[in-house]
Design an enzyme around this catalytic site. Structure first.
Site, PDB file in Angstrom:
ATOM      1  N   PHE A  97      20.557  54.258 -58.873  1.00 48.80           N
ATOM      2  CA  PHE A  97      20.892  53.866 -57.500  1.00 48.80           C
ATOM      3  C   PHE A  97      20.146  54.699 -56.457  1.00 48.80           C
ATOM      4  O   PHE A  97      20.142  55.926 -56.496  1.00 48.80           O
ATOM      5  CB  PHE A  97      22.395  53.974 -57.264  1.00 48.80           C
ATOM      6  CG  PHE A  97      22.790  53.490 -55.890  1.00 48.80           C
ATOM      7  CD1 PHE A  97      22.858  52.139 -55.618  1.00 48.80           C
ATOM      8  CD2 PHE A  97      23.056  54.382 -54.862  1.00 48.80           C
ATOM      9  CE1 PHE A  97      23.197  51.672 -54.358  1.00 48.80           C
ATOM     10  CE2 PHE A  97      23.398  53.931 -53.593  1.00 48.80           C
ATOM     11  CZ  PHE A  97      23.469  52.568 -53.341  1.00 48.80           C
ATOM     12  N   HIS A  98      19.533  54.008 -55.507  1.00 47.04           N
ATOM     13  CA  HIS A  98      18.770  54.695 -54.464  1.00 47.04           C
ATOM     14  C   HIS A  98      18.797  53.889 -53.173  1.00 47.04           C
ATOM     15  O   HIS A  98      19.036  52.679 -53.179  1.00 47.04           O
ATOM     16  CB  HIS A  98      17.328  54.947 -54.928  1.00 47.04           C
ATOM     17  CG  HIS A  98      16.596  53.713 -55.336  1.00 47.04           C
ATOM     18  ND1 HIS A  98      16.815  53.080 -56.551  1.00 47.04           N
ATOM     19  CD2 HIS A  98      15.659  52.966 -54.702  1.00 47.04           C
ATOM     20  CE1 HIS A  98      16.030  52.020 -56.634  1.00 47.04           C
ATOM     21  NE2 HIS A  98      15.322  51.916 -55.518  1.00 47.04           N
ATOM     22  N   HIS A 105      16.677  53.232 -49.473  1.00 51.88           N
ATOM     23  CA  HIS A 105      15.431  53.362 -48.722  1.00 51.88           C
ATOM     24  C   HIS A 105      15.753  53.767 -47.281  1.00 51.88           C
ATOM     25  O   HIS A 105      16.646  53.188 -46.665  1.00 51.88           O
ATOM     26  CB  HIS A 105      14.673  52.031 -48.714  1.00 51.88           C
ATOM     27  CG  HIS A 105      14.327  51.536 -50.087  1.00 51.88           C
ATOM     28  ND1 HIS A 105      13.056  51.591 -50.592  1.00 51.88           N
ATOM     29  CD2 HIS A 105      15.090  51.006 -51.064  1.00 51.88           C
ATOM     30  CE1 HIS A 105      13.047  51.104 -51.824  1.00 51.88           C
ATOM     31  NE2 HIS A 105      14.270  50.736 -52.135  1.00 51.88           N
ATOM     32  N   HIS A 118      17.837  47.789 -52.414  1.00 52.23           N
ATOM     33  CA  HIS A 118      17.271  46.582 -53.020  1.00 52.23           C
ATOM     34  C   HIS A 118      18.162  46.043 -54.126  1.00 52.23           C
ATOM     35  O   HIS A 118      18.721  46.812 -54.909  1.00 52.23           O
ATOM     36  CB  HIS A 118      15.893  46.890 -53.643  1.00 52.23           C
ATOM     37  CG  HIS A 118      14.780  46.932 -52.646  1.00 52.23           C
ATOM     38  ND1 HIS A 118      13.585  47.563 -52.894  1.00 52.23           N
ATOM     39  CD2 HIS A 118      14.671  46.405 -51.403  1.00 52.23           C
ATOM     40  CE1 HIS A 118      12.795  47.423 -51.841  1.00 52.23           C
ATOM     41  NE2 HIS A 118      13.436  46.739 -50.921  1.00 52.23           N
ATOM     42  N   TYR A 119      18.264  44.712 -54.174  1.00 54.22           N
ATOM     43  CA  TYR A 119      18.876  44.069 -55.322  1.00 54.22           C
ATOM     44  C   TYR A 119      18.127  42.784 -55.571  1.00 54.22           C
ATOM     45  O   TYR A 119      18.112  41.924 -54.677  1.00 54.22           O
ATOM     46  CB  TYR A 119      20.369  43.780 -55.094  1.00 54.22           C
ATOM     47  CG  TYR A 119      21.061  43.420 -56.380  1.00 54.22           C
ATOM     48  CD1 TYR A 119      21.397  44.422 -57.292  1.00 54.22           C
ATOM     49  CD2 TYR A 119      21.337  42.100 -56.697  1.00 54.22           C
ATOM     50  CE1 TYR A 119      22.003  44.106 -58.490  1.00 54.22           C
ATOM     51  CE2 TYR A 119      21.945  41.788 -57.897  1.00 54.22           C
ATOM     52  CZ  TYR A 119      22.280  42.789 -58.790  1.00 54.22           C
ATOM     53  OH  TYR A 119      22.872  42.480 -59.988  1.00 54.22           O
ATOM     54  N   SER A 138      13.718  48.031 -58.153  1.00 57.27           N
ATOM     55  CA  SER A 138      12.606  48.167 -59.105  1.00 57.27           C
ATOM     56  C   SER A 138      12.959  49.159 -60.223  1.00 57.27           C
ATOM     57  O   SER A 138      12.344  49.129 -61.278  1.00 57.27           O
ATOM     58  CB  SER A 138      11.313  48.568 -58.395  1.00 57.27           C
ATOM     59  OG  SER A 138      11.483  49.778 -57.722  1.00 57.27           O
ATOM     60  N   TYR A 139      13.968  50.016 -60.004  1.00 56.95           N
ATOM     61  CA  TYR A 139      14.479  50.857 -61.092  1.00 56.95           C
ATOM     62  C   TYR A 139      15.982  51.005 -60.919  1.00 56.95           C
ATOM     63  O   TYR A 139      16.493  51.060 -59.808  1.00 56.95           O
ATOM     64  CB  TYR A 139      13.770  52.221 -61.168  1.00 56.95           C
ATOM     65  CG  TYR A 139      13.775  53.010 -59.879  1.00 56.95           C
ATOM     66  CD1 TYR A 139      12.825  52.777 -58.892  1.00 56.95           C
ATOM     67  CD2 TYR A 139      14.740  54.006 -59.642  1.00 56.95           C
ATOM     68  CE1 TYR A 139      12.842  53.489 -57.709  1.00 56.95           C
ATOM     69  CE2 TYR A 139      14.754  54.725 -58.453  1.00 56.95           C
ATOM     70  CZ  TYR A 139      13.795  54.455 -57.497  1.00 56.95           C
ATOM     71  OH  TYR A 139      13.815  55.163 -56.321  1.00 56.95           O
ATOM     72  N   TYR A 140      16.678  51.048 -62.067  1.00 56.16           N
ATOM     73  CA  TYR A 140      18.136  50.952 -62.045  1.00 56.16           C
ATOM     74  C   TYR A 140      18.804  52.322 -62.034  1.00 56.16           C
ATOM     75  O   TYR A 140      19.607  52.661 -62.893  1.00 56.16           O
ATOM     76  CB  TYR A 140      18.625  50.080 -63.205  1.00 56.16           C
ATOM     77  CG  TYR A 140      18.237  48.645 -62.989  1.00 56.16           C
ATOM     78  CD1 TYR A 140      19.062  47.774 -62.302  1.00 56.16           C
ATOM     79  CD2 TYR A 140      16.990  48.172 -63.409  1.00 56.16           C
ATOM     80  CE1 TYR A 140      18.692  46.463 -62.057  1.00 56.16           C
ATOM     81  CE2 TYR A 140      16.608  46.866 -63.175  1.00 56.16           C
ATOM     82  CZ  TYR A 140      17.467  46.019 -62.497  1.00 56.16           C
ATOM     83  OH  TYR A 140      17.085  44.725 -62.247  1.00 56.16           O
TER      84      TYR A 140
END
Lengths: 305, 305
Positions: A237-238, A240, A229-230, A233-235
């Protein structure tokens, strides 16, 4: 562990959003303080958000809880209408106690798409990320430090871990949802990815994800869709990791928020600095902390050529 | 124009797919031959596919028909279950007469993600596109030639036209859905885009789309999401233009099928040949004509590094 029966004591104060096309309802109200044993009992009622969503669940109760987040799978029967509906399973998420941030997050909000040039990243996004309170990602650092969710971890190396996403019920393969979280705390988002530094991390995540879903759930090559995602929801790095046949409602896998891991790898192979230099366009809800500054900054962006 | 009341004569033969999470039901069966005046009346029953979908519609009947496709908006009341549901409007699509291709398209099918290298494009995809029967895109060439849907066209130039997508009800701004179709018949898909040739086409589409939705529906900057499918459902280059707040069910706006127009423009500015040289990864349903050859070819693709 909270008990599902306590939900009968829920006092509704407001419907935050009704999304019949997604079969989802989001409620704001109060639960008895017995919901959360660790809460100050002076407070007799706790503010709570309840999300009820029809979902592809097996019909058994299933519970998970982590800090103020709880998940249940539940079975409701529904009256047949003119169109015979299959009996509906629902997923119930409870957030209790709910903060103002939670209430904003779950209140239906309008989004706009904004364009982020590398210059706007430096001026607006980077300082925004740097100023986020560390508590916001405490749950991530707790997991990475081995202090929580350790029984759930599916893979762990010096570079990243893979574990089930909290949205997943842990047993319905059709809606399989895992998450890979990088250990490097300085790698905040897609913007930070560089081919010469991170390609091995990304290809390793892809490879391990396929090994895990093959070994544990019998999912073959091409059977998972992976994205980043960019804005995230949290910074921290992950990536999905979701069953390729699972259609998420909402914008979670939509262009303008999600970037396919395979595309990201392919682009970094062509140009190591692509995410440093390219304009990125994404949706922002009107209650997102970046909404106002980015909306204002759009006057500087060239939308014509 | 077919009449909605004829749907009462529908004989159900099979449920092609049930998607409670999308509130959608797809039925196969038969309609009386009076459905379609132009049909050979020897055939007393016509095979028909009916899609019933809960949707964000205004509560009035609305009809559109084009060749064998018809659309209705209808209002159904539904019994309240434990969770009080808002009264549900539904959209009914009827495809009659339905060919085998339609039946395959609407039968629920598993998808896998495949990787397409430039070499696989040359060997498998390009010949596949070249061999598609021209009838498949006759409806597009009829529109471009000015022989159909002319009252719907919102913009027309020597390079492209913009008109409402057939999925849209034409009046609900929240679910606004337009389509831009390039006139150049040799521009088949995302793969063919080159920065030095097509950037002006793409930025012009973006600019005109914003002008139209602003003038006609009061939608401001950032209010629409535009994307290109790869693989597309027809190989005549087109761009989807949709209200930024409209969450489509299914994979239509998902990564692995959709590419954000803004991202495509940004990438072509950096590398004019990016879509000539990059690997593209996408979902293919098992009944897609490319499924078997591309699945087989995956053994040649490097999924590790």
């Amino acid at each position: 562990m909270p008990d599902l029966s306590i939900l009968q004591s829920f006092e509704l104060s407001e419907i935050l959003s009704e999304e019949p096309d997604r079969c989802r309802l989001t409620l704001l109200g109060y639960l008895p303080s017995t919901w959360n044993a660790s809460t100050d009992t002076e407070n007799r009622r706790l503010r709570a958000i309840i999300l009820i969503e029809r979902n592809a669940f097996a019909s058994e109760h299933n519970r998970r809880t982590f800090e103020q987040y709880s998940w249940f799978a539940a079975w409701i029967s529904s009256q047949a209408s003119e169109i015979k509906q299959p009996q509906g399973d629902v997923k119930i998420n409870v957030i209790c106690p709910a903060t103002d941030v939670h209430v904003r997050k779950y209140t239906k909000q309008k989004s706009i798409l904004v364009q982020e040039t590398p210059e706007l990243y430096r001026r607006i996004i980077a300082p925004y990320i740097a100023n986020l309170p560390p508590e916001r990602t405490r749950w991530v650092t707790e997991i990475l430090a081995g202090r929580s969710e350790q029984d759930k971890v599916l893979y762990s190396s010096s570079d990243y871990i893979i574990l089930p996403d909290m949205k997943w019920d842990l047993h319905t393969t059709d809606s399989l949802y895992l998450i890979a979280i990088a250990r490097d705390p300085t790698l905040r988002s897609l913007r930070d990815l560089r081919g010469d530094v991170h390609l091995s991390l990304l290809t390793s995540i892809r490879q391990e994800a396929y090994r895990i879903v093959g070994d544990k759930w019998g999912i073959g090559r091409g059977g998972i869709r992976m994205w980043i995602h960019y804005q995230p929801s949290y910074y921290h790095f992950h990536v999905h990791i979701v069953n390729a046949n699972h259609a998420l409602p909402g914008m979670g896998m939509a262009v303008g928020q999600a970037h396919l891991l395979e595309d990201v790898i392919a682009l970094l192979k062509i140009n190591s600095d692509v995410f440093k230099v390219m304009d990125l366009t994404y949706g922002l809800g009107e209650q997102h902390g970046l909404y106002e500054p980015m909306k204002t900054a759009q006057s500087e962006v060239d939308w014509i050529s």
